[in-house]
Design a protein around this motif. Structure first.
Motif, PDB file in Angstrom:
ATOM      1  N   ALA A 191       0.828  -1.210   0.000  1.00 47.12           N
ATOM      2  CA  ALA A 191       0.000   0.000   0.000  1.00 47.12           C
ATOM      3  C   ALA A 191       0.860   1.257   0.000  1.00 47.12           C
ATOM      4  O   ALA A 191       0.591   2.215  -0.742  1.00 47.12           O
ATOM      5  N   TYR A 236      -6.458   2.954   1.695  1.00 44.62           N
ATOM      6  CA  TYR A 236      -5.650   2.146   0.773  1.00 44.62           C
ATOM      7  C   TYR A 236      -4.845   1.097   1.545  1.00 44.62           C
ATOM      8  O   TYR A 236      -4.692  -0.044   1.088  1.00 44.62           O
ATOM      9  N   ALA A 240      -5.367  -3.077   1.292  1.00 45.90           N
ATOM     10  CA  ALA A 240      -4.279  -4.029   1.050  1.00 45.90           C
ATOM     11  C   ALA A 240      -4.321  -5.155   2.078  1.00 45.90           C
ATOM     12  O   ALA A 240      -4.110  -6.333   1.737  1.00 45.90           O
TER      13      ALA A 240
END
Length: 296
Positions: A191, A236, A240
């Motif tokens: 990420a 984000y 991940a």
């Protein structure tokens, strides 16, 4: 079944996966009203550049402190794909698209992504998606369509709609491309790399973004900062983690909860009162996700 799928299925839906999905849904749901607020002060590409410049600074510091092992030679293109496509291209086409279509229409189109991911995950990752899972998926998709119609702004296939569809394709392709990375790399490392590489791709628009920031109002600037921290840095990273613990098709199916959550956040953030169709659509979307996870 592929090694990737077997690993994900073994881990199951534990508390870490649940927390990661929750953070992802809340973060990305808040991005829709956040983008609308940010676009009042910034141009689409400049908003994306500033958003990920803010996210990239702590992400780069994280990588500098952790000093993760160098990826294999064959993994570099997967990391580059995440930065260029999942961050930079996705952000650019979604921001531009949202200036041409209503938020409800954008949310409807972007939710093609779980369907595309499931279709690609079966042949490319060896994942299984049962009949019940498809029923739940299309029930959720129908719910998102009802939310979009409840907006009352109409639905038109124009350049903006096509750009949002490209964003959906970017998300699906990235899920398939980066899923194998989690067998060898830590999800937070992936990420962070995505955010740093994505910020570099968007960096040509950063000088103008900083110029626009100097004259931006408090609400627009605050929205850009919020987008950089919550929907980018936090969401984000959470995504991940979720993708590393769940099969790709199943993980993306949870993204159908984003639209109902966005409606709720829009009510508190922007004072947008949901319509009856919006509420009905949200219930259907949630019901479809429940079917996928209760009848796997």
């Amino acid at each position: 079944m592929s090694t990737t799928t077997a690993t994900s299925d073994t881990k199951g839906f534990d508390i870490v996966a649940a927390a990661a999905i929750t953070l992802t849904v809340i973060g990305w749901a808040s991005a829709f009203p956040g983008i609308r607020a940010g676009l009042t002060a910034f141009a689409p590409l400049e908003l994306g550049a500033l958003r990920f410049a803010i996210a990239a600074v702590p992400a780069a510091l994280f990588l500098a402190v952790r000093r993760p092992a160098m990826p294999r030679l064959g993994d570099w293109w997967r990391l580059a794909f995440g930065g260029a496509v999942f961050v930079a291209l996705y952000t650019a086409v979604l921001n531009i698209g949202e200036t041409m279509v209503s938020a409800g229409a954008a949310a409807f189109i972007i939710n093609v992504s779980p369907i595309l991911t499931a279709l690609m995950a079966m042949p490319l990752l060896g994942e299984r998606f049962s009949t019940w899972a498809w029923i739940g998926t299309f029930l959720s998709f129908a719910g998102i369509g009802i939310i979009a119609m409840g907006e009352g702004h109409g639905f038109h296939i124009n350049a903006g709609a096509l750009l949002v569809l490209v964003a959906a394709l970017c998300s699906s392709l990235n899920t398939i491309v980066q899923k194998p990375l989690f067998l060898r790399l830590k999800p937070l490392d992936v990420a962070a790399s995505n955010m740093v590489l994505g910020a570099l791709c968007l960096s040509p628009f950063l000088p103008e973004a900083l110029a626009q920031a100097r004259v931006a109002d408090t609400a627009g600037l605050g929205a850009a900062i919020y987008l950089g921290i919550v929907p980018s840095l936090i969401a984000y990273a959470a995504w991940a983690v979720a993708l590393s613990r769940l099969p790709a098709a199943r993980a993306t199916n949870f993204l159908y909860i984003v639209s109902p959550t966005a409606v709720l956040i829009g009510y508190f953030w922007l004072g947008e009162v949901p319509t009856l169709m919006g509420i009905v659509g949200g219930v259907l979307a949630l019901g479809g996700v429940a079917i996928v996870n209760l009848k796997r």
